[in-house]
Motif scaffolding. Structure first.
Motif, short mmCIF file in Angstrom:
data_model
loop_
_atom_site.label_atom_id
_atom_site.label_comp_id
_atom_site.label_asym_id
_atom_site.label_seq_id
_atom_site.Cartn_x
_atom_site.Cartn_y
_atom_site.Cartn_z
N THR A 24 0.85 -1.19 0.00
CA THR A 24 0.00 0.00 0.00
C THR A 24 0.88 1.23 0.00
N ILE A 25 0.50 2.21 -0.79
CA ILE A 25 1.20 3.48 -0.82
C ILE A 25 0.40 4.44 0.05
N PRO A 26 0.88 4.69 1.28
CA PRO A 26 0.07 5.44 2.24
C PRO A 26 -0.07 6.93 1.90
N ALA A 27 -1.14 7.50 2.33
CA ALA A 27 -1.38 8.93 2.13
C ALA A 27 -0.28 9.77 2.77
N THR A 28 0.40 9.23 3.77
CA THR A 28 1.47 9.95 4.46
C THR A 28 2.78 9.97 3.67
N SER A 29 2.86 9.22 2.58
CA SER A 29 4.08 9.20 1.78
C SER A 29 4.35 10.58 1.18
N ASP A 30 5.60 11.01 1.27
CA ASP A 30 5.92 12.31 0.68
C ASP A 30 5.98 12.25 -0.84
N PHE A 31 5.75 11.08 -1.43
CA PHE A 31 5.58 11.00 -2.88
C PHE A 31 4.42 11.90 -3.33
N PHE A 32 3.43 12.07 -2.46
CA PHE A 32 2.24 12.84 -2.81
C PHE A 32 2.40 14.34 -2.58
N ASP A 33 3.44 14.76 -1.88
CA ASP A 33 3.63 16.18 -1.57
C ASP A 33 3.75 17.03 -2.83
N GLY A 34 2.89 18.00 -2.94
CA GLY A 34 2.96 18.96 -4.02
C GLY A 34 2.50 18.46 -5.36
N HIS A 35 2.08 17.21 -5.43
CA HIS A 35 1.62 16.67 -6.71
C HIS A 35 0.10 16.73 -6.75
N GLN A 47 6.29 5.95 -9.27
CA GLN A 47 5.97 4.57 -9.63
C GLN A 47 7.23 3.85 -10.10
N PHE A 48 8.00 4.52 -10.95
CA PHE A 48 9.22 3.90 -11.47
C PHE A 48 10.26 3.73 -10.36
N GLU A 49 10.31 4.65 -9.42
CA GLU A 49 11.22 4.51 -8.28
C GLU A 49 10.89 3.24 -7.50
N LEU A 50 9.62 2.99 -7.28
CA LEU A 50 9.20 1.78 -6.56
C LEU A 50 9.57 0.52 -7.34
N THR A 52 12.05 0.10 -9.55
CA THR A 52 13.50 -0.13 -9.50
C THR A 52 13.96 -0.52 -8.10
N ARG A 53 13.30 0.02 -7.09
CA ARG A 53 13.61 -0.34 -5.70
C ARG A 53 13.40 -1.84 -5.47
N PHE A 54 12.25 -2.34 -5.92
CA PHE A 54 11.95 -3.76 -5.69
C PHE A 54 12.73 -4.67 -6.63
N ALA A 55 13.07 -4.21 -7.82
CA ALA A 55 13.94 -5.00 -8.71
C ALA A 55 15.30 -5.19 -8.03
N LYS A 56 15.81 -4.14 -7.43
CA LYS A 56 17.09 -4.25 -6.72
C LYS A 56 16.96 -5.21 -5.53
N TYR A 58 14.85 -7.70 -4.93
CA TYR A 58 14.57 -9.11 -5.21
C TYR A 58 15.47 -9.74 -6.26
N PHE A 59 16.09 -8.94 -7.14
CA PHE A 59 16.94 -9.51 -8.19
C PHE A 59 18.39 -9.06 -8.10
N GLY A 60 18.69 -8.12 -7.21
CA GLY A 60 20.06 -7.65 -7.05
C GLY A 60 20.54 -6.74 -8.17
N THR A 61 19.62 -6.10 -8.86
CA THR A 61 20.00 -5.19 -9.94
C THR A 61 20.33 -3.82 -9.37
N ALA A 62 21.11 -3.06 -10.11
CA ALA A 62 21.45 -1.70 -9.70
C ALA A 62 20.25 -0.80 -9.93
N ARG A 63 20.21 0.32 -9.22
CA ARG A 63 19.13 1.30 -9.41
C ARG A 63 19.34 2.12 -10.68
N THR A 64 20.54 2.09 -11.23
CA THR A 64 20.83 2.79 -12.48
C THR A 64 20.12 2.07 -13.62
#
Length: 121
Positions: A24-35, A47-50, A52-56, A58-64
């Motif tokens: 769940t992406i909570p209402a308190t997340s600062d992702f929502f600030d100003g948007h 969305q893309f940050e999330l 790449t975060r989970f790809a890293k 669970y799969f050990g990939t870089a965030r780049t």
């Protein structure tokens, strides 16, 4: 303080090359600030940050991300939405494909895409 948190992360299934999880992406997340202050939406970049975060995680990939093959944002994500993230990793081709859908209405896609990855060092 960085509040890019998610709540209730649950792994629904996970193998070496495919993981499905919900959170769940909570209402308190600062992702929502100003948007859109009157109508909060999760920005596409968040969305893309999330993804790449989970790809890293669970799969050990870089965030780049060296390239994005395709990406499509189909529906807005509102605060306190529970989503399902399906990730597939093709290590031979060094790509991750993903689908981000609504956990309650699985045929409602929020975004999909395929992008290049590097192995984390």
């Amino acid at each position: 303080m960085n509040l890019h948190n998610v709540n209730d992360e649950t792994v629904l299934s996970c193998t070496e090359n495919r993981c499905v999880l919900s959170f769940t992406i909570p209402a308190t997340s600062d992702f929502f600030d100003g948007h859109f202050p009157q109508y909060h939406l999760l920005p596409a970049v968040a969305q893309f940050e999330l993804v790449t975060r989970f790809a890293k995680k669970y799969f050990g990939t870089a965030r780049t991300v060296p390239y994005i093959k395709r990406i499509k944002f189909s529906a807005p994500i509102r605060p306190d939405t529970t989503v399902t993230l399906s990730l597939e990793y093709d290590s031979g081709r060094e790509i991750v494909s993903y689908t981000l859908t609504d956990a309650i209405t699985p045929d409602k896609a929020y975004s999909t895409g395929t992008f290049g990855v590097l192995r984390a060092h």
